[in-house]
Design an enzyme around this catalytic site. Structure first.
Site, PDB file in Angstrom:
ATOM      1  N   LYS A 103      48.784  40.340  49.775  1.00 22.74           N
ATOM      2  CA  LYS A 103      48.965  41.170  48.582  1.00 22.74           C
ATOM      3  C   LYS A 103      49.242  42.617  48.986  1.00 22.74           C
ATOM      4  CE  LYS A 103      46.163  38.054  45.808  1.00 22.74           C
ATOM      5  NZ  LYS A 103      44.965  37.708  45.086  1.00 22.74           N
ATOM      6  N   GLN A 155      38.913  39.742  44.470  1.00 22.85           N
ATOM      7  CA  GLN A 155      39.298  38.435  45.010  1.00 22.85           C
ATOM      8  C   GLN A 155      38.167  37.424  44.830  1.00 22.85           C
ATOM      9  OE1 GLN A 155      42.381  37.819  46.068  1.00 22.85           O
ATOM     10  NE2 GLN A 155      42.005  35.720  46.701  1.00 22.85           N
ATOM     11  N   ASP A 166      45.228  40.468  37.316  1.00 24.24           N
ATOM     12  CA  ASP A 166      45.057  39.027  37.549  1.00 24.24           C
ATOM     13  C   ASP A 166      45.201  38.233  36.244  1.00 24.24           C
ATOM     14  OD1 ASP A 166      44.635  38.134  40.167  1.00 24.24           O
ATOM     15  OD2 ASP A 166      42.560  38.851  40.188  1.00 24.24           O
TER      16      ASP A 166
HETATM   17  N1  GUN Z   1      41.356  33.506  44.363  1.00 26.51           N
HETATM   18  C1  GUN Z   1      42.343  32.568  44.399  1.00 26.51           C
HETATM   19  N2  GUN Z   1      43.399  32.978  43.678  1.00 26.51           N
HETATM   20  C2  GUN Z   1      43.081  34.196  43.182  1.00 26.51           C
HETATM   21  C3  GUN Z   1      43.776  35.127  42.377  1.00 26.51           C
HETATM   22  O1  GUN Z   1      44.916  34.912  41.932  1.00 26.51           O
HETATM   23  N3  GUN Z   1      43.116  36.283  42.083  1.00 26.51           N
HETATM   24  C4  GUN Z   1      41.856  36.531  42.535  1.00 26.51           C
HETATM   25  N4  GUN Z   1      41.286  37.675  42.173  1.00 26.51           N
HETATM   26  N5  GUN Z   1      41.188  35.684  43.286  1.00 26.51           N
HETATM   27  C5  GUN Z   1      41.804  34.526  43.614  1.00 26.51           C
END
Ligand code: GUN
Length: 293
Positions: free
Chosen positions: A52, A96, A119
């Site tokens: 990211k 996350q 998100d």
């Molecule tokens: N864990 C797995 N996929 C995601 C996501 O898209 N966002 C976040 N914050 N955690 C994750």
């Protein structure tokens, strides 16, 4: 059979975003700023967050990483969320997941300002998305919709079968496909662990979305001739053939399913890059909104 090339499509989206960032900066605005909050050292989470941040750099966004050890308290993490909510230099942020067991993911998600929830996990965004109102949409389903749109795949009146009902992928995917719109207007069936006659239902799918996290679940006998198959699975399976020691494995047995499909996503290089591009789209949207305040 045509491959749905998520990697190439994501590359185009990133170029479009980079262009827009250049224009924003030329107009005197600052670059979009995404913050990622990472708790602990889970291998999967570490690499997702690293990607990211790399993506942000590629399109000219600012990015920051806030790290906590596994023993951070829920209150400390909530304080971090509140601080990020108030920080005018932050357009969007993500915490996350998964979080350690002593921290409620629900509490943390609810504490995030929906305007910075890139998100799309906050119930306000989920609710607005469900009503077809402007909202941040969870990255994977939004990325799949974008892929479907850019390949001009017809969804109207089609039977879409979604395998999996997670809050992050399966459920929002089923809602987006059934909403009025293009893409949209599909007739949607959601299958899950209690579904009876799952194979028969899959065989009726014009569009089959596999989001179970169960490697090799979808076999050729479950797929109708000419179907569109979207594989969301990215399970890390140990492998001695790769440098990292694992390989990403989809929910679909690609080699036997692909010859029956009109379109199919590969793993890797299908949904994954589109998920990453979606987070950038959401962050850009958040930055546009905060610039126009
Ligand atoms: N864990 C797995 N996929 C995601 C996501 O898209 N966002 C976040 N914050 N955690 C994750």
């Amino acid at each position: 059979m045509q491959l749905l090339d998520g990697k190439a499509t994501a590359r185009s989206i990133k170029q479009e975003i980079a262009e827009e960032v250049k224009k924003m900066k030329a107009d005197g605005a600052r670059e979009p700023h995404l913050v990622a909050v990472l708790v602990g050292h889970d291998g999967g989470s570490e690499s997702y967050v690293a990607y990211k941040i790399k993506d942000c750099e590629e399109v000219g966004f600012k990015s920051s990483l806030i790290r906590y050890e596994d023993d951070v308290t829920e209150d400390e993490l909530l304080k971090c969320v509140h601080d990020l909510n108030k920080d005018d230099n932050v357009d969007g942020f993500i915490v996350q997941l998964p979080l350690p067991e002593h921290i409620s993911e629900e509490k943390i998600t609810l504490a995030i300002d929906p305007k910075k929830d890139v998100d799309g996990f906050h119930p306000q965004n989920v609710g607005q998305m469900t009503m077809g109102l402007p909202a941040f949409v969870s990255a994977t389903p939004q990325g799949i919709m974008e892929l479907i749109k850019r390949y001009h795949i017809e969804t109207s009146g089609k039977h879409a079968v979604v395998l999996g009902r997670s809050n992050i992928v399966g459920r929002p995917m089923s809602i987006l496909l059934s909403l009025k719109g293009d893409p949209g207007n599909a007739t949607v069936t959601v299958c899950h662990s209690r579904t009876q006659n799952l194979k028969e239902i899959c065989r009726q799918a014009d569009i089959l979305i596999a989001a179970l996290g169960h490697p090799g679940f979808v076999t050729a006998d479950m797929v109708k001739e000419g179907a569109v198959v979207i594989d969301v699975g990215t399970t890390r399976v140990p492998s001695d053939k790769t440098k990292s020691g694992f390989k990403l494995t989809g929910d679909v047995v690609f080699d036997e399913v692909a010859p029956k499909c009109s379109y199919i996503t590969p793993v890797p290089g299908g949904v994954g890059p589109m998920t990453r591009a979606s987070l950038l789209i959401n962050t850009l949207k958040a930055a546009r909104a905060s610039n126009s305040k």
